[in-house]
Design an enzyme around this catalytic site. Structure first.
Site, mmCIF file in Angstrom:
data_model
loop_
_atom_site.group_PDB
_atom_site.id
_atom_site.type_symbol
_atom_site.label_atom_id
_atom_site.label_comp_id
_atom_site.label_asym_id
_atom_site.label_seq_id
_atom_site.Cartn_x
_atom_site.Cartn_y
_atom_site.Cartn_z
ATOM 1 N N ARG A 39 0.885 -1.185 0.000
ATOM 2 C CA ARG A 39 0.000 0.000 0.000
ATOM 3 C C ARG A 39 0.911 1.221 0.000
ATOM 4 O O ARG A 39 1.696 1.400 0.937
ATOM 5 C CB ARG A 39 -0.923 0.006 1.216
ATOM 6 C CG ARG A 39 -1.672 1.330 1.365
ATOM 7 C CD ARG A 39 -2.835 1.266 2.326
ATOM 8 N NE ARG A 39 -3.964 0.551 1.740
ATOM 9 C CZ ARG A 39 -5.204 0.605 2.203
ATOM 10 N NH1 ARG A 39 -5.498 1.330 3.257
ATOM 11 N NH2 ARG A 39 -6.171 -0.085 1.617
ATOM 12 N N GLN B 263 -9.817 -4.203 -3.835
ATOM 13 C CA GLN B 263 -11.140 -3.741 -3.419
ATOM 14 C C GLN B 263 -12.188 -4.058 -4.483
ATOM 15 O O GLN B 263 -13.270 -4.555 -4.180
ATOM 16 C CB GLN B 263 -11.113 -2.231 -3.143
ATOM 17 C CG GLN B 263 -12.468 -1.663 -2.765
ATOM 18 C CD GLN B 263 -12.994 -2.180 -1.433
ATOM 19 O OE1 GLN B 263 -12.270 -2.170 -0.448
ATOM 20 N NE2 GLN B 263 -14.232 -2.631 -1.394
ATOM 21 N N CYS C 39 -16.501 1.302 -0.426
ATOM 22 C CA CYS C 39 -15.310 0.507 -0.083
ATOM 23 C C CYS C 39 -14.981 0.607 1.400
ATOM 24 O O CYS C 39 -14.325 -0.272 1.944
ATOM 25 C CB CYS C 39 -14.125 0.939 -0.935
ATOM 26 S SG CYS C 39 -13.742 2.700 -0.798
ATOM 27 N N ASP D 133 -17.409 6.798 -2.371
ATOM 28 C CA ASP D 133 -16.161 6.678 -1.611
ATOM 29 C C ASP D 133 -15.940 8.019 -0.916
ATOM 30 O O ASP D 133 -16.624 9.014 -1.229
ATOM 31 C CB ASP D 133 -15.002 6.340 -2.585
ATOM 32 C CG ASP D 133 -13.658 6.160 -1.879
ATOM 33 O OD1 ASP D 133 -13.659 5.928 -0.646
ATOM 34 O OD2 ASP D 133 -12.615 6.245 -2.561
ATOM 35 N N HIS E 195 -7.044 0.500 -6.875
ATOM 36 C CA HIS E 195 -7.274 -0.367 -5.710
ATOM 37 C C HIS E 195 -7.888 -1.686 -6.201
ATOM 38 O O HIS E 195 -9.059 -1.965 -5.974
ATOM 39 C CB HIS E 195 -8.200 0.352 -4.720
ATOM 40 C CG HIS E 195 -8.194 -0.233 -3.341
ATOM 41 N ND1 HIS E 195 -7.403 -1.304 -2.963
ATOM 42 C CD2 HIS E 195 -8.897 0.111 -2.210
ATOM 43 C CE1 HIS E 195 -7.626 -1.591 -1.685
ATOM 44 N NE2 HIS E 195 -8.524 -0.747 -1.212
ATOM 45 N N ARG F 180 -13.821 -8.913 1.205
ATOM 46 C CA ARG F 180 -12.386 -8.627 1.017
ATOM 47 C C ARG F 180 -11.556 -9.859 1.385
ATOM 48 O O ARG F 180 -10.540 -10.136 0.760
ATOM 49 C CB ARG F 180 -11.963 -7.427 1.886
ATOM 50 C CG ARG F 180 -12.523 -6.074 1.465
ATOM 51 C CD ARG F 180 -12.033 -5.644 0.100
ATOM 52 N NE ARG F 180 -10.588 -5.687 0.003
ATOM 53 C CZ ARG F 180 -9.756 -4.690 0.327
ATOM 54 N NH1 ARG F 180 -10.255 -3.538 0.710
ATOM 55 N NH2 ARG F 180 -8.453 -4.830 0.216
HETATM 56 N N1 CP Z 1 -11.425 -0.372 1.674
HETATM 57 C C1 CP Z 1 -10.177 -0.361 2.191
HETATM 58 O O1 CP Z 1 -9.171 -0.536 1.490
HETATM 59 O O2 CP Z 1 -10.140 -0.182 3.529
HETATM 60 P P1 CP Z 1 -8.835 -0.006 4.422
HETATM 61 O O3 CP Z 1 -8.251 1.347 4.111
HETATM 62 O O4 CP Z 1 -9.335 -0.110 5.828
HETATM 63 O O5 CP Z 1 -7.862 -1.087 4.073
HETATM 64 N N1 NVA Z 2 -10.041 6.689 -2.034
HETATM 65 C C1 NVA Z 2 -9.728 6.196 -0.710
HETATM 66 C C2 NVA Z 2 -9.980 4.718 -0.644
HETATM 67 C C3 NVA Z 2 -9.801 4.132 0.722
HETATM 68 C C4 NVA Z 2 -10.011 2.651 0.755
HETATM 69 C C5 NVA Z 2 -8.289 6.548 -0.366
HETATM 70 O O1 NVA Z 2 -7.408 6.397 -1.211
HETATM 71 O O2 NVA Z 2 -8.055 6.974 0.770
#
Ligand code: CP
Ligand code: NVA
Length: 303
Positions: free
Chosen positions: A100, A130, A262, A222, A127, A290
């Site tokens: 990440r 997701q 998400c 989102d 992502h 997930r």
């Molecule tokens: N949806 C998602 O990726 O959640 P987190 O940021 O908690 O991993």
């Molecule tokens: N768009 C959001 C998604 C979180 C799962 C971010 O990048 O923070």
């Protein structure tokens, strides 16, 4: 040859098989599995996470493997060791790396210099893990992943990029409503349109949230402020106000529409409690998926 998952397009040829596998994995959730026996997977997280980190670690455990959470600040990466060198060193220890990251470029770099599979656990551009869970949830709730109208309302961010590509691969129509200053990345819309010439999905972007959700089977939103964008809070919250998913907005959707997010949700901003807690909402089933879809991803990339 190793197989990475950086973009959902990396599943262009087998996304339907991966979704079907995820559904089977969920059905067999109580059977003991050992596909990752003796294998160790690193989880580098530059940003916070609840769902991604915990579903990945649990998926690895349930497949018989071992996951190591790696905070970049506790590694030499945090003191300037390059992504390239880190990739080469970790490839000598690990069987796969999930990452990440703030920067998509760094995820690509890690993949390029690793000899083991690299899985994007969210970056500023996509992502993919997701959206696998999202399409799996749609398959469960609607019994299909095509001939549906998917409506996205909110920020033209990393989620939209993966969703529009995924919809185009599956032949699902998608209508994206964003303020004009926060339209989705044109490159992704163009790519999705190119794919849709083969799969038949219709891709529409609009600045009118009501138009976006009209007759929707799925409404998705989102956060307005993604991780790393905290400085833009004030400007963005103002621009996105008319894009809140609330009782009034969803009244234009089909009666049996499902609401997806998400998560994490900022209740009272992009979505109201009325919608997030309604009988149409599938957000917690989506979150649970997930885990099952992460297992399907590992089985697909590492078998
Ligand atoms: N949806 C998602 O990726 O959640 P987190 O940021 O908690 O991993
Ligand atoms: N768009 C959001 C998604 C979180 C799962 C971010 O990048 O923070």
């Amino acid at each position: 040859m190793k197989r990475d998952l950086i973009s959902i397009l990396d599943m262009e040829d087998d996304i339907e098989d991966v979704i079907a596998l995820a559904l089977r994995v969920k059905r067999d959730r109580y059977s003991k599995r050992s596909e990752l026996n003796g294998r160790t997977i690193g989880l580098i997280f530059e940003k916070p996470s609840t769902r991604t980190r915990i579903s990945l670690e649990t998926a690895i455990t349930q497949l018989g493997g071992h996951g190591i959470y790696l905070n970049p600040n506790d590694m030499q990466m945090g003191r300037g060791e390059t992504v390239e060198d880190t990739a080469k060193v970790l490839s000598g220890f690990l069987d796969a790396i999930t990452y990440r990251a703030f920067s998509h470029e760094n995820v690509l770099k890690l993949a390029r210099h690793s000899s083991v599979p690299v899985i994007n656990a969210l970056d500023d551009v996509e992502h993919p893990l997701q959206v696998l869970a999202d399409f799996m949830t749609i398959a469960e709730k609607k019994g299909r992943t095509s001939n549906l109208k998917f409506s996205y309302v909110g920020d033209g961010n990393n989620m939209v990029n993966s969703l529009v590509l995924g919809c185009s691969l599956l032949g699902m129509d998608i209508s994206i409503g964003t303020p004009k200053e926060y339209r989705p990345n044109e490159k992704f819309i163009e790519k999705a349109k190119e794919i849709s010439r083969k799969t038949g999905s219709k891709i529409v972007t609009t600045v009118d949230p009501k138009e976006a959700v009209m007759d929707a089977d799925i409404i998705y939103t989102d956060v307005w402020i993604s991780m790393g964008e905290e400085k833009q809070r004030e400007t963005k919250e103002k621009a996105f106000k008319p894009f809140q998913v609330n009782g009034d907005l969803v009244s234009g959707a089909k009666k049996d529409y499902i609401f997806m997010h998400c998560l994490p949700a900022h209740r009272g901003l992009e979505v109201t409690d009325e919608v997030a807690d309604s009988i149409n909402s599938v957000i917690f089933q989506e979150a649970e998926n997930r885990l099952h879809s992460a297992k399907a991803a590992f089985l697909t990339l590492m078998s």
